[in-house]
Design a protein around this motif. Structure first.
Motif, PDB file in Angstrom:
ATOM      1  N   PHE A 258       0.817  -1.211   0.000  1.00  0.00           N
ATOM      2  CA  PHE A 258       0.000   0.000   0.000  1.00  0.00           C
ATOM      3  C   PHE A 258       0.854   1.266   0.000  1.00  0.00           C
ATOM      4  CE2 PHE A 258      -3.422  -2.866   1.391  1.00  0.00           C
ATOM      5  CZ  PHE A 258      -4.453  -2.401   0.587  1.00  0.00           C
ATOM      6  N   THR A 259       2.043   1.193   0.593  1.00  0.00           N
ATOM      7  CA  THR A 259       2.931   2.359   0.568  1.00  0.00           C
ATOM      8  C   THR A 259       3.354   2.666  -0.865  1.00  0.00           C
ATOM      9  OG1 THR A 259       3.763   1.863   2.784  1.00  0.00           O
ATOM     10  CG2 THR A 259       5.101   3.312   1.411  1.00  0.00           C
ATOM     11  N   PHE A 260       3.676   1.611  -1.612  1.00  0.00           N
ATOM     12  CA  PHE A 260       4.015   1.782  -3.028  1.00  0.00           C
ATOM     13  C   PHE A 260       2.828   2.364  -3.792  1.00  0.00           C
ATOM     14  CE2 PHE A 260       3.684   0.025  -7.325  1.00  0.00           C
ATOM     15  CZ  PHE A 260       4.867   0.467  -7.893  1.00  0.00           C
ATOM     16  N   LEU A 261       1.618   1.828  -3.543  1.00  0.00           N
ATOM     17  CA  LEU A 261       0.430   2.317  -4.250  1.00  0.00           C
ATOM     18  C   LEU A 261       0.161   3.782  -3.943  1.00  0.00           C
ATOM     19  CD1 LEU A 261      -2.092  -0.637  -3.955  1.00  0.00           C
ATOM     20  CD2 LEU A 261      -1.133   0.312  -6.051  1.00  0.00           C
ATOM     21  N   LYS A 262       0.300   4.149  -2.692  1.00  0.00           N
ATOM     22  CA  LYS A 262       0.047   5.539  -2.305  1.00  0.00           C
ATOM     23  C   LYS A 262       0.942   6.492  -3.083  1.00  0.00           C
ATOM     24  CE  LYS A 262      -0.377   8.441   1.826  1.00  0.00           C
ATOM     25  NZ  LYS A 262      -0.228   8.487   3.306  1.00  0.00           N
ATOM     26  N   GLN A 263       2.151   6.039  -3.384  1.00  0.00           N
ATOM     27  CA  GLN A 263       3.124   6.880  -4.087  1.00  0.00           C
ATOM     28  C   GLN A 263       3.001   6.784  -5.602  1.00  0.00           C
ATOM     29  OE1 GLN A 263       6.783   5.351  -2.477  1.00  0.00           O
ATOM     30  NE2 GLN A 263       6.571   6.460  -0.534  1.00  0.00           N
ATOM     31  N   ASN A 264       2.429   5.683  -6.116  1.00  0.00           N
ATOM     32  CA  ASN A 264       2.507   5.424  -7.552  1.00  0.00           C
ATOM     33  C   ASN A 264       1.177   5.260  -8.276  1.00  0.00           C
ATOM     34  OD1 ASN A 264       5.565   4.932  -8.285  1.00  0.00           O
ATOM     35  ND2 ASN A 264       5.222   3.963  -6.290  1.00  0.00           N
TER      36      ASN A 264
ATOM     37  N   SER B 255     -10.688   3.831  -3.551  1.00  0.00           N
ATOM     38  CA  SER B 255     -10.044   4.414  -2.373  1.00  0.00           C
ATOM     39  C   SER B 255      -9.150   3.364  -1.730  1.00  0.00           C
ATOM     40  CB  SER B 255     -11.109   4.875  -1.369  1.00  0.00           C
ATOM     41  OG  SER B 255     -10.588   4.954  -0.064  1.00  0.00           O
ATOM     42  N   LEU B 256      -7.872   3.673  -1.545  1.00  0.00           N
ATOM     43  CA  LEU B 256      -6.958   2.705  -0.948  1.00  0.00           C
ATOM     44  C   LEU B 256      -7.386   2.362   0.477  1.00  0.00           C
ATOM     45  CD1 LEU B 256      -3.441   3.897  -2.209  1.00  0.00           C
ATOM     46  CD2 LEU B 256      -4.960   2.159  -3.162  1.00  0.00           C
ATOM     47  N   GLY B 257      -7.872   3.356   1.210  1.00  0.00           N
ATOM     48  CA  GLY B 257      -8.353   3.086   2.557  1.00  0.00           C
ATOM     49  C   GLY B 257      -9.518   2.114   2.548  1.00  0.00           C
ATOM     50  N   ASN B 258     -10.440   2.306   1.614  1.00  0.00           N
ATOM     51  CA  ASN B 258     -11.600   1.423   1.499  1.00  0.00           C
ATOM     52  C   ASN B 258     -11.179   0.010   1.111  1.00  0.00           C
ATOM     53  OD1 ASN B 258     -14.331   1.463   1.985  1.00  0.00           O
ATOM     54  ND2 ASN B 258     -14.911   1.980  -0.093  1.00  0.00           N
ATOM     55  N   LEU B 259     -10.268  -0.104   0.158  1.00  0.00           N
ATOM     56  CA  LEU B 259      -9.797  -1.419  -0.271  1.00  0.00           C
ATOM     57  C   LEU B 259      -9.122  -2.156   0.878  1.00  0.00           C
ATOM     58  CD1 LEU B 259      -8.415  -0.474  -3.789  1.00  0.00           C
ATOM     59  CD2 LEU B 259     -10.330  -2.017  -3.330  1.00  0.00           C
ATOM     60  N   PHE B 260      -8.348  -1.428   1.661  1.00  0.00           N
ATOM     61  CA  PHE B 260      -7.691  -2.026   2.820  1.00  0.00           C
ATOM     62  C   PHE B 260      -8.714  -2.549   3.825  1.00  0.00           C
ATOM     63  CE2 PHE B 260      -5.971  -1.259   7.162  1.00  0.00           C
ATOM     64  CZ  PHE B 260      -4.998  -2.250   7.161  1.00  0.00           C
ATOM     65  N   LEU B 261      -9.737  -1.759   4.098  1.00  0.00           N
ATOM     66  CA  LEU B 261     -10.724  -2.131   5.101  1.00  0.00           C
ATOM     67  C   LEU B 261     -11.665  -3.235   4.627  1.00  0.00           C
ATOM     68  CD1 LEU B 261     -11.726   1.423   6.412  1.00  0.00           C
ATOM     69  CD2 LEU B 261     -10.220  -0.246   7.528  1.00  0.00           C
ATOM     70  N   LEU B 262     -11.980  -3.261   3.321  1.00  0.00           N
ATOM     71  CA  LEU B 262     -13.000  -4.176   2.817  1.00  0.00           C
ATOM     72  C   LEU B 262     -12.459  -5.508   2.307  1.00  0.00           C
ATOM     73  CD1 LEU B 262     -15.388  -1.716   0.930  1.00  0.00           C
ATOM     74  CD2 LEU B 262     -15.712  -2.778   3.169  1.00  0.00           C
ATOM     75  N   GLN B 263     -11.154  -5.713   2.411  1.00  0.00           N
ATOM     76  CA  GLN B 263     -10.598  -6.985   1.945  1.00  0.00           C
ATOM     77  C   GLN B 263     -11.288  -8.192   2.583  1.00  0.00           C
ATOM     78  OE1 GLN B 263      -6.104  -7.175   0.957  1.00  0.00           O
ATOM     79  NE2 GLN B 263      -6.298  -5.454   2.369  1.00  0.00           N
ATOM     80  N   PRO B 264     -11.542  -8.194   3.906  1.00  0.00           N
ATOM     81  CA  PRO B 264     -12.224  -9.362   4.492  1.00  0.00           C
ATOM     82  C   PRO B 264     -13.671  -9.504   4.024  1.00  0.00           C
ATOM     83  CG  PRO B 264     -11.087  -8.072   6.180  1.00  0.00           C
ATOM     84  CD  PRO B 264     -11.119  -7.234   4.950  1.00  0.00           C
TER      85      PRO B 264
END
Length: 307
Positions: free
Chosen positions: A8-14, A26-35
């Protein structure tokens, strides 16, 4: 197949987010909704891949999103990779949560480079995002927002000066945000509803990763006690995705949602739009979201590749 874990750090930058408006990007949404949706996330070549394993309109590949160094042929290469995975797994190629523009890009790429292949598209209104101008939610201008101003007035008449809004993470109020989320969970009978347990736990997960994903929000205090909370994260430099908005039930009849909605919007002046996500087909939620006069209703499409 086994896929590499996403950085996610790479994605945030790239990640090239300039044209992204949907909550699903939204990266935050993708992180939270993975489960919740059993989402597989990975980068390959010049693209970021999202693969959902949910219900019909939420199963399949999301539109392959370009990384910052992507060229005009990145989408063709991304589709080749998807087709290779499908062939190896012996599974149909499905797409989901694609916007109208993304749908058109996929159709054009298939027509230009993959003769005989096309996607049979459908849409589900329950998946559409509601996107609002930040300034409208902050100011509630004109006749369109008269009822909302009335709700805010009722809130002010009821509580006078006995309320305060504190933005997060400007203030160290994560514990108070969790208090509201826990109270909401208990009042909704969450112990018997796994989806509410997942949502409550997602609030805690978000607060534990504030810096990584740029989570921001706030708490509305009434009589010095936390009464409502909201939490959001960026989709792009101009679009903020509002993930959570919860309130203690006792304050709901007195305009608490209108108050925290407006107060939080006032802190978001560096974003042009606020995406308040979909209504999931819930009639009352749809009515409430429409009442705030969205600037954009962002429809999403899903479909199966036909050869």
């Amino acid at each position: 197949m086994t896929f590499p874990s996403v950085d996610f750090t790479f994605l945030k930058q790239n990640l090239d987010s300039k044209k992204l408006y949907g909550s699903d990007s939204s990266l935050g949404n993708l992180f939270l909704l993975q489960p919740k949706y059993d989402i597989t996330l990975f980068c390959h070549g010049k693209a970021f891949f999202r693969r959902y394993h949910g219900k019909e309109s939420r199963t399949g590949w999301g539109f392959p999103l370009p990384l910052a160094a992507a060229d005009s042929d990145y989408l063709k290469a991304a589709l080749v990779h998807i087709f290779d995975i499908s062939k190896a797994e012996k599974t149909p190629v499905r797409f989901c949560l694609c916007t109208q523009e993304q749908k058109q890009q996929l159709d054009a790429c298939l027509a230009a480079h993959f003769s005989g292949k096309k996607i049979d598209w459908n849409t589900n209104r329950d998946d559409s995002d509601y996107i609002y101008l930040q300034q409208h939610l902050a100011d509630l201008p004109g006749s369109n927002y008269q009822k909302k101003r009335n709700h805010v007035s009722r809130f002010n008449r009821t509580y006078g000066t006995d309320w305060e809004f504190k933005p997060y993470p400007d203030y160290d109020i994560a514990a108070d945000m969790l208090t509201v989320a826990e109270t909401w969970f208990e009042e909704k009978g969450g112990e018997e509803k796994p989806e509410l347990l997942l949502e409550r736990d997602s609030v805690q997960t978000a607060l534990s990763h504030t810096a990584e994903f740029g989570f921001r929000g706030g708490v509305l205090y009434i009589y010095g006690k936390p009464a409502a909370m909201t939490l959001a994260s960026p989709i792009s430099d101009c679009v903020l995705d509002v993930h959570f908005e919860k309130a203690v039930a006792a304050h709901e009849p007195n305009g608490v949602f209108a108050a925290i909605n407006q107060q939080f919007a006032k802190t978001c002046g560096n974003f042009l739009y606020l995406n308040r996500e979909e209504d999931m087909g819930v009639e009352g939620l749809r009515k409430a979201k429409l009442s705030y006069k969205p600037e954009i209703i962002l429809d999403k499409y899903y479909g199966v590749l036909a050869c």
